[in-house]
Design a protein around this motif. Structure first.
Motif, PDB file in Angstrom:
ATOM      1  N   ILE A 187       8.266  62.574 -30.113  1.00  0.00           N
ATOM      2  CA  ILE A 187       7.611  62.494 -28.807  1.00  0.00           C
ATOM      3  C   ILE A 187       7.438  61.038 -28.378  1.00  0.00           C
ATOM      4  O   ILE A 187       7.698  60.673 -27.217  1.00  0.00           O
ATOM      5  CB  ILE A 187       6.247  63.215 -28.851  1.00  0.00           C
ATOM      6  N   ALA A 188       7.009  60.196 -29.317  1.00  0.00           N
ATOM      7  CA  ALA A 188       6.815  58.777 -28.999  1.00  0.00           C
ATOM      8  C   ALA A 188       8.130  58.114 -28.604  1.00  0.00           C
ATOM      9  O   ALA A 188       8.175  57.288 -27.678  1.00  0.00           O
ATOM     10  CB  ALA A 188       6.187  58.049 -30.193  1.00  0.00           C
ATOM     11  N   TYR A 189       9.215  58.478 -29.290  1.00  0.00           N
ATOM     12  CA  TYR A 189      10.523  57.877 -28.983  1.00  0.00           C
ATOM     13  C   TYR A 189      10.995  58.275 -27.582  1.00  0.00           C
ATOM     14  O   TYR A 189      11.572  57.469 -26.847  1.00  0.00           O
ATOM     15  CB  TYR A 189      11.544  58.302 -30.024  1.00  0.00           C
ATOM     16  N   ILE A 190      10.736  59.530 -27.207  1.00  0.00           N
ATOM     17  CA  ILE A 190      11.138  59.993 -25.873  1.00  0.00           C
ATOM     18  C   ILE A 190      10.283  59.337 -24.788  1.00  0.00           C
ATOM     19  O   ILE A 190      10.788  58.982 -23.709  1.00  0.00           O
ATOM     20  CB  ILE A 190      11.024  61.530 -25.797  1.00  0.00           C
ATOM     21  N   ALA A 219      21.411  51.092 -33.144  1.00  0.00           N
ATOM     22  CA  ALA A 219      21.111  52.522 -33.294  1.00  0.00           C
ATOM     23  C   ALA A 219      20.156  52.995 -32.199  1.00  0.00           C
ATOM     24  O   ALA A 219      20.322  54.090 -31.641  1.00  0.00           O
ATOM     25  CB  ALA A 219      20.499  52.792 -34.672  1.00  0.00           C
ATOM     26  N   ASP A 220      19.170  52.174 -31.861  1.00  0.00           N
ATOM     27  CA  ASP A 220      18.219  52.527 -30.807  1.00  0.00           C
ATOM     28  C   ASP A 220      18.935  52.658 -29.468  1.00  0.00           C
ATOM     29  O   ASP A 220      18.674  53.599 -28.703  1.00  0.00           O
ATOM     30  CB  ASP A 220      17.123  51.464 -30.727  1.00  0.00           C
ATOM     31  N   GLY A 257      20.441  55.922 -25.285  1.00  0.00           N
ATOM     32  CA  GLY A 257      21.450  56.095 -24.251  1.00  0.00           C
ATOM     33  C   GLY A 257      22.068  57.481 -24.274  1.00  0.00           C
ATOM     34  O   GLY A 257      22.231  58.111 -23.226  1.00  0.00           O
ATOM     35  N   PHE A 258      22.383  57.981 -25.465  1.00  0.00           N
ATOM     36  CA  PHE A 258      23.051  59.274 -25.563  1.00  0.00           C
ATOM     37  C   PHE A 258      22.097  60.423 -25.233  1.00  0.00           C
ATOM     38  O   PHE A 258      22.417  61.277 -24.398  1.00  0.00           O
ATOM     39  CB  PHE A 258      23.617  59.456 -26.968  1.00  0.00           C
ATOM     40  N   ILE A 259      20.927  60.453 -25.882  1.00  0.00           N
ATOM     41  CA  ILE A 259      20.015  61.581 -25.684  1.00  0.00           C
ATOM     42  C   ILE A 259      19.452  61.586 -24.263  1.00  0.00           C
ATOM     43  O   ILE A 259      19.432  62.625 -23.587  1.00  0.00           O
ATOM     44  CB  ILE A 259      18.883  61.542 -26.725  1.00  0.00           C
ATOM     45  N   GLY A 260      19.012  60.418 -23.781  1.00  0.00           N
ATOM     46  CA  GLY A 260      18.504  60.348 -22.411  1.00  0.00           C
ATOM     47  C   GLY A 260      19.572  60.709 -21.396  1.00  0.00           C
ATOM     48  O   GLY A 260      19.329  61.472 -20.450  1.00  0.00           O
ATOM     49  N   GLY A 261      20.780  60.184 -21.597  1.00  0.00           N
ATOM     50  CA  GLY A 261      21.870  60.497 -20.677  1.00  0.00           C
ATOM     51  C   GLY A 261      22.260  61.963 -20.723  1.00  0.00           C
ATOM     52  O   GLY A 261      22.562  62.575 -19.692  1.00  0.00           O
ATOM     53  N   LYS A 262      22.263  62.546 -21.927  1.00  0.00           N
ATOM     54  CA  LYS A 262      22.635  63.956 -22.060  1.00  0.00           C
ATOM     55  C   LYS A 262      21.607  64.864 -21.407  1.00  0.00           C
ATOM     56  O   LYS A 262      21.965  65.878 -20.788  1.00  0.00           O
ATOM     57  CB  LYS A 262      22.777  64.297 -23.540  1.00  0.00           C
ATOM     58  N   LEU A 263      20.321  64.525 -21.531  1.00  0.00           N
ATOM     59  CA  LEU A 263      19.279  65.321 -20.870  1.00  0.00           C
ATOM     60  C   LEU A 263      19.426  65.247 -19.352  1.00  0.00           C
ATOM     61  O   LEU A 263      19.312  66.271 -18.657  1.00  0.00           O
ATOM     62  CB  LEU A 263      17.893  64.825 -21.301  1.00  0.00           C
ATOM     63  N   LEU A 264      19.673  64.047 -18.825  1.00  0.00           N
ATOM     64  CA  LEU A 264      19.865  63.895 -17.387  1.00  0.00           C
ATOM     65  C   LEU A 264      21.115  64.639 -16.924  1.00  0.00           C
ATOM     66  O   LEU A 264      21.098  65.331 -15.894  1.00  0.00           O
ATOM     67  CB  LEU A 264      19.969  62.404 -17.039  1.00  0.00           C
ATOM     68  N   ALA A 304      27.840  58.034 -34.837  1.00  0.00           N
ATOM     69  CA  ALA A 304      28.277  56.800 -34.180  1.00  0.00           C
ATOM     70  C   ALA A 304      27.747  55.575 -34.918  1.00  0.00           C
ATOM     71  O   ALA A 304      28.466  54.577 -35.084  1.00  0.00           O
ATOM     72  CB  ALA A 304      27.808  56.787 -32.725  1.00  0.00           C
ATOM     73  N   VAL A 305      26.506  55.644 -35.376  1.00  0.00           N
ATOM     74  CA  VAL A 305      25.929  54.527 -36.139  1.00  0.00           C
ATOM     75  C   VAL A 305      26.635  54.386 -37.485  1.00  0.00           C
ATOM     76  O   VAL A 305      26.973  53.274 -37.915  1.00  0.00           O
ATOM     77  CB  VAL A 305      24.408  54.755 -36.328  1.00  0.00           C
ATOM     78  N   ILE A 306      26.867  55.521 -38.180  1.00  0.00           N
ATOM     79  CA  ILE A 306      27.572  55.477 -39.467  1.00  0.00           C
ATOM     80  C   ILE A 306      28.988  54.920 -39.278  1.00  0.00           C
ATOM     81  O   ILE A 306      29.458  54.086 -40.062  1.00  0.00           O
ATOM     82  CB  ILE A 306      27.629  56.882 -40.095  1.00  0.00           C
ATOM     83  N   TYR A 307      29.653  55.367 -38.233  1.00  0.00           N
ATOM     84  CA  TYR A 307      31.011  54.909 -37.933  1.00  0.00           C
ATOM     85  C   TYR A 307      31.037  53.404 -37.690  1.00  0.00           C
ATOM     86  O   TYR A 307      31.936  52.696 -38.163  1.00  0.00           O
ATOM     87  CB  TYR A 307      31.518  55.665 -36.708  1.00  0.00           C
ATOM     88  N   ASP A 308      30.033  52.913 -36.978  1.00  0.00           N
ATOM     89  CA  ASP A 308      29.972  51.479 -36.697  1.00  0.00           C
ATOM     90  C   ASP A 308      29.742  50.667 -37.974  1.00  0.00           C
ATOM     91  O   ASP A 308      30.346  49.611 -38.156  1.00  0.00           O
ATOM     92  CB  ASP A 308      28.848  51.198 -35.690  1.00  0.00           C
TER      93      ASP A 308
END
Length: 396
Positions: A55-58, A233-234, A239-246, A362-366
């Motif tokens: 919740i705090a991260y969102i 990672a942040d 970017g991914f989760i916020g963008g996917k929700l939008l 994506a983080v592991i890949y990087d």
């Protein structure tokens, strides 16, 4: 003599570490069930803190936006008040958004579901009539269908009599257990909200404490690398989760508007299904489209066909225009790795794994890519990137 001693000491340490890792591996292998049970128990205890961290991260971007706005318009000496107002404002904003969405959707969903339940007998009759018209004049097939219908009715009656009624007590017990579990989830969410408020209030302090721990444990070069990777990672996750929700919200609204224009029934119900499942990358559109098409098929085959054509066009627009515009290249993964990460993490953690699997991989890949580049640079093989037309790791 001193060099030989160091050499033998290194060999002894290497043998010891190898033996210790081997023992640990076999211990985990033969105690896997106990380890899994212990891990589950620890996760159950820490679940309010996990919810609170999520919740705090969102809410963090909303809190930071409020804080930047107040710092421009309030006196710098009111820093503590600015922090408090920002945290309260972000929590209230999140609750208002959830309430507004539920207040808008739940009544419409209830109407759609009740309408579908009322029209279910009529749907069955229309399907039966359609089958009769389709096989009119062919008594053999009609008799076969009647036999299947009678056999199905007898099977259902026998199942209800022999299986459901004797175990009704068990079902009621399971229902009570489900209610207890639901109450536990709501309690964890409430405690998680309190934890989130504390985390948001002390996020700057926790950030400084984390840096102190890193720089006390690692050399400055490695500490800088870890901080850099955490920031990356942040960016990927937010970017991914916020963008996917939008993106999913936009798809849900477009789906509703399109279904209203086309005159298709259950627009709210199906738009919610399409919007929610669209959060899952790659498989989401299909997961949402199949049950929605089945719902419309019970109403009218033509409505089902129109919906399938519409949803295919909508998903093409989302995949080629809307999605790339919102998400951009936030992960940097090719299609095959996106598919792999969804299947792998979805198999491990279910729906949550399918949602966060792409940014995690994506983080592991990087990290793997940076290790490869570092190894090539140490061996003076950096030009292989140009030969194989590969890219260097991302630059911050």
């Amino acid at each position: 003599m001193k060099e030989e001693f160091k050499k033998y000491l290194a060999m002894i340490l290497a043998v010891f570490c190898t033996a210790a890792l081997s023992i640990l591996f076999f211990f985990i292998l033969f105690r896997l069930e106990a380890l899994r049970s212990g891990t589950k128990k620890v996760l159950d205890i820490l679940m309010p803190f996990i919810y609170g961290a999520g919740i705090a991260y969102i809410l963090k971007p909303i809190c930071n936006t409020y804080e930047r706005f107040l710092e421009k318009h309030w006196h710098p000496k009111r820093q503590q008040l600015i922090g408090t107002v920002s945290v309260v404002g972000s929590v209230v904003t999140g609750l208002v958004i959830i309430y507004a969405v539920l207040a808008m959707l739940l009544p419409q969903l209830a109407v759609s579901i009740s309408r579908m339940a009322r029209s279910l007998p009529q749907m069955v009759d229309s399907i039966s009539s359609m089958v009769d018209r389709l096989f009119e004049g062919n008594e053999i097939i009609q008799n076969y269908i009647m036999q299947l219908s009678d056999a199905g009715t007898e099977s259902i009656s026998g199942w209800l009599k022999d299986s459901i009624l004797p175990y009704m007590n068990m079902i009621l017990t399971g229902l009570s257990d489900s209610m207890i579990n639901a109450a536990g989830i709501f309690m964890n969410l409430f405690i998680g909200l309190v934890v989130a408020i504390y985390l948001l209030s002390g996020r700057k302090k926790f950030k400084k404490q984390g840096k102190l721990i890193l720089y006390s444990l690692f050399k400055e070069r490695w500490a800088n690398k870890i901080v850099e990777e955490i920031r990356f990672a942040d960016r990927v996750f937010s970017g991914f989760i916020g963008g996917k929700l939008l993106d999913s919200a936009i798809i849900g609204v477009i789906c509703y508007a399109g279904m209203m224009v086309l005159g298709l029934p259950y627009a709210i119900l199906i738009s919610v299904i399409v919007g929610v499942t669209n959060i899952i990358p790659f498989f989401g559109p299909y997961i949402g489209a199949i049950p929605s098409a089945i719902i419309l098929l019970t109403v009218s085959p033509m409505s089902c066909l129109i919906f399938v054509i519409f949803i295919v066009i909508l998903q093409q627009v989302d995949g080629n225009i809307i999605g790339p515009k919102i998400l951009g290249s936030s992960t940097g993964l090719s299609g095959i790795w996106v598919l792999f990460s969804i299947l792998f993490f979805g198999g491990l953690f279910g729906f949550v794994g399918m949602l966060i699997g792409v940014p995690v991989f994506a983080v592991i890949y990087d990290l793997i890519r940076q290790l490869i580049v570092r190894g090539l640079e140490l061996r003076n093989k950096s030009k292989m990137f140009d030969e194989y037309e590969l890219e260097y790791p991302r630059k911050d």
